[in-house]
Scaffold this motif. Sequence first.
Motif, PDB file in Angstrom:
ATOM      1  N   LEU A  68       6.141  23.810 -16.729  1.00  0.00           N
ATOM      2  CA  LEU A  68       5.670  24.652 -15.632  1.00  0.00           C
ATOM      3  C   LEU A  68       6.837  25.375 -14.968  1.00  0.00           C
ATOM      4  O   LEU A  68       6.744  26.573 -14.666  1.00  0.00           O
ATOM      5  N   GLY A  69       7.936  24.666 -14.745  1.00  0.00           N
ATOM      6  CA  GLY A  69       9.103  25.288 -14.131  1.00  0.00           C
ATOM      7  C   GLY A  69       9.651  26.434 -14.962  1.00  0.00           C
ATOM      8  O   GLY A  69      10.035  27.481 -14.425  1.00  0.00           O
ATOM      9  N   ILE A  70       9.669  26.244 -16.277  1.00  0.00           N
ATOM     10  CA  ILE A  70      10.143  27.313 -17.169  1.00  0.00           C
ATOM     11  C   ILE A  70       9.202  28.515 -17.091  1.00  0.00           C
ATOM     12  O   ILE A  70       9.641  29.673 -17.039  1.00  0.00           O
ATOM     13  N   ALA A  71       7.889  28.247 -17.080  1.00  0.00           N
ATOM     14  CA  ALA A  71       6.913  29.341 -16.981  1.00  0.00           C
ATOM     15  C   ALA A  71       7.061  30.083 -15.655  1.00  0.00           C
ATOM     16  O   ALA A  71       7.015  31.326 -15.616  1.00  0.00           O
ATOM     17  N   TYR A  72       7.254  29.338 -14.559  1.00  0.00           N
ATOM     18  CA  TYR A  72       7.443  29.976 -13.257  1.00  0.00           C
ATOM     19  C   TYR A  72       8.698  30.847 -13.260  1.00  0.00           C
ATOM     20  O   TYR A  72       8.718  31.929 -12.669  1.00  0.00           O
ATOM     21  N   LEU A  73       9.738  30.367 -13.912  1.00  0.00           N
ATOM     22  CA  LEU A  73      10.996  31.120 -13.963  1.00  0.00           C
ATOM     23  C   LEU A  73      10.791  32.455 -14.667  1.00  0.00           C
ATOM     24  O   LEU A  73      11.222  33.512 -14.173  1.00  0.00           O
ATOM     25  N   VAL A  74      10.113  32.434 -15.804  1.00  0.00           N
ATOM     26  CA  VAL A  74       9.878  33.664 -16.565  1.00  0.00           C
ATOM     27  C   VAL A  74       9.012  34.630 -15.763  1.00  0.00           C
ATOM     28  O   VAL A  74       9.312  35.832 -15.656  1.00  0.00           O
ATOM     29  N   MET A  75       7.925  34.125 -15.174  1.00  0.00           N
ATOM     30  CA  MET A  75       7.027  34.983 -14.400  1.00  0.00           C
ATOM     31  C   MET A  75       7.745  35.612 -13.220  1.00  0.00           C
ATOM     32  O   MET A  75       7.574  36.804 -12.927  1.00  0.00           O
ATOM     33  N   SER A  76       8.554  34.810 -12.524  1.00  0.00           N
ATOM     34  CA  SER A  76       9.272  35.321 -11.349  1.00  0.00           C
ATOM     35  C   SER A  76      10.273  36.400 -11.741  1.00  0.00           C
ATOM     36  O   SER A  76      10.362  37.445 -11.081  1.00  0.00           O
ATOM     37  N   LEU A  77      11.027  36.169 -12.811  1.00  0.00           N
ATOM     38  CA  LEU A  77      12.043  37.132 -13.223  1.00  0.00           C
ATOM     39  C   LEU A  77      11.410  38.436 -13.681  1.00  0.00           C
ATOM     40  O   LEU A  77      11.901  39.522 -13.364  1.00  0.00           O
TER      41      LEU A  77
END
Length: 436
Positions: free
Chosen positions: A189-198
Amino acid sequence: MSDQTRPGVDRAVEQPSGSFRWLLVGGGLLLQFSIGAVYAWSVFSGALEDAEPFQLTKVEASLPFTVTIAMIFIGSYLGGRLQDVRGPRVVALAGGVIYALGIILASFADSGDELWLIILGYGVISGFGLGFAYIVPIAMLQKWFPDKRGLITGLAVGGFGFGAVLTSPVAQWLIDRDPDQPTSAFLPLGIAYLVMSLVGASIFRNPPAGYVVPGTTAAAGQAEKAAVTHDYTQGEALRTPQWYLLTAILTLSVSAGISLISQAKTSASDIAGYSVSGAAAVVGVLAIFNGAGRIVWAAVSDRIGRMPTFALLLGLQGICLILLPHASNAAFFFVLAAVIYLCYGGAFGTMPATAGDFFGVRNAGAIYGLMLIGWSIGGVFGPLLTSWLLGDDAAYTVAYTTIGVVALVAVALTVVTKLPRPRTSTADPAGGVPTR
């Protein structure tokens, strides 16, 4: 300040097309979807109570989320001030990265003895990053959409409200793959949030100075600006009674709505007789109303005015909370709860545009970012007061009636809250704040 030196302005978009500002809305929604996932915490709290290596108490399982809400204000205050100076892109990118890294850090906790690591990662670090990023699209999009301020801020925070709706089933699926280690779900989830945010924040920028909405004339744009007062600095806003009245309205509206949100699952079971699985499903569906309310009420406020909208938000929440303990019928309970959720989200959708109306949008990040202290106060005070009033006997009538009455009394604040007096200003050749 020239276009070339204005924070967050790219020379490549000095004459942006009408479609570009809608692309920014898409980027803002992507960012808000990722950080809004924080409202899916109930999925994790239940798993942390049941998982053998953790076996947390209800109080312990609630701590990471409580700390997150408390940290939002600190992040939004600093992020709001910084984005007014450095522009929206760098602040949103930093906030998204901090938020995602906090979630990833929490994934390394593998037992109840490491609750501190979950609190540090999910609570302190991700809560700060959430607040840091949350304020950015709200302040930025008001500058791009002076013609649709209420609707557009509603969309911006609506994405936040829908974040939990999108995340909850995914998080549950990840937890079910390894129920003894629910924290393992934080890593993907953290990796997915990172990609979406960037991806979302990478296109953020402020409009050029003198920006006029495509299809309108420059004269119309100037007339619109003249209808508002000059852009207040944060210090000037804090010297007005209006800032404190608006913050009080936000605080009391949040306290009313979150009093139910914090007890929604058990209330559905105890009051309306929902089964455990049925109550969980109801809570998931109600989250949709939280997100939708941010868009619907913000659009309504563009038509009927900001203070009449807040009067309705507080009044409806008060009435529904008073009726809720007596809603033994499952359908009636759901309708009342849906209205409360709708109004809870509506406060977040309407207040940014209200702050822009009262104080201008040039320093919206700092002014509204500081106003979000009402979110943190209400988010902590509401659940604590509700739990205390409920007591060991689950006294729903006492608890919800008390909070409902407070919400109804708070309607009076919307009557006395008026726009600041127009200020006679002269141009400052240095580009500073106009004088009286």
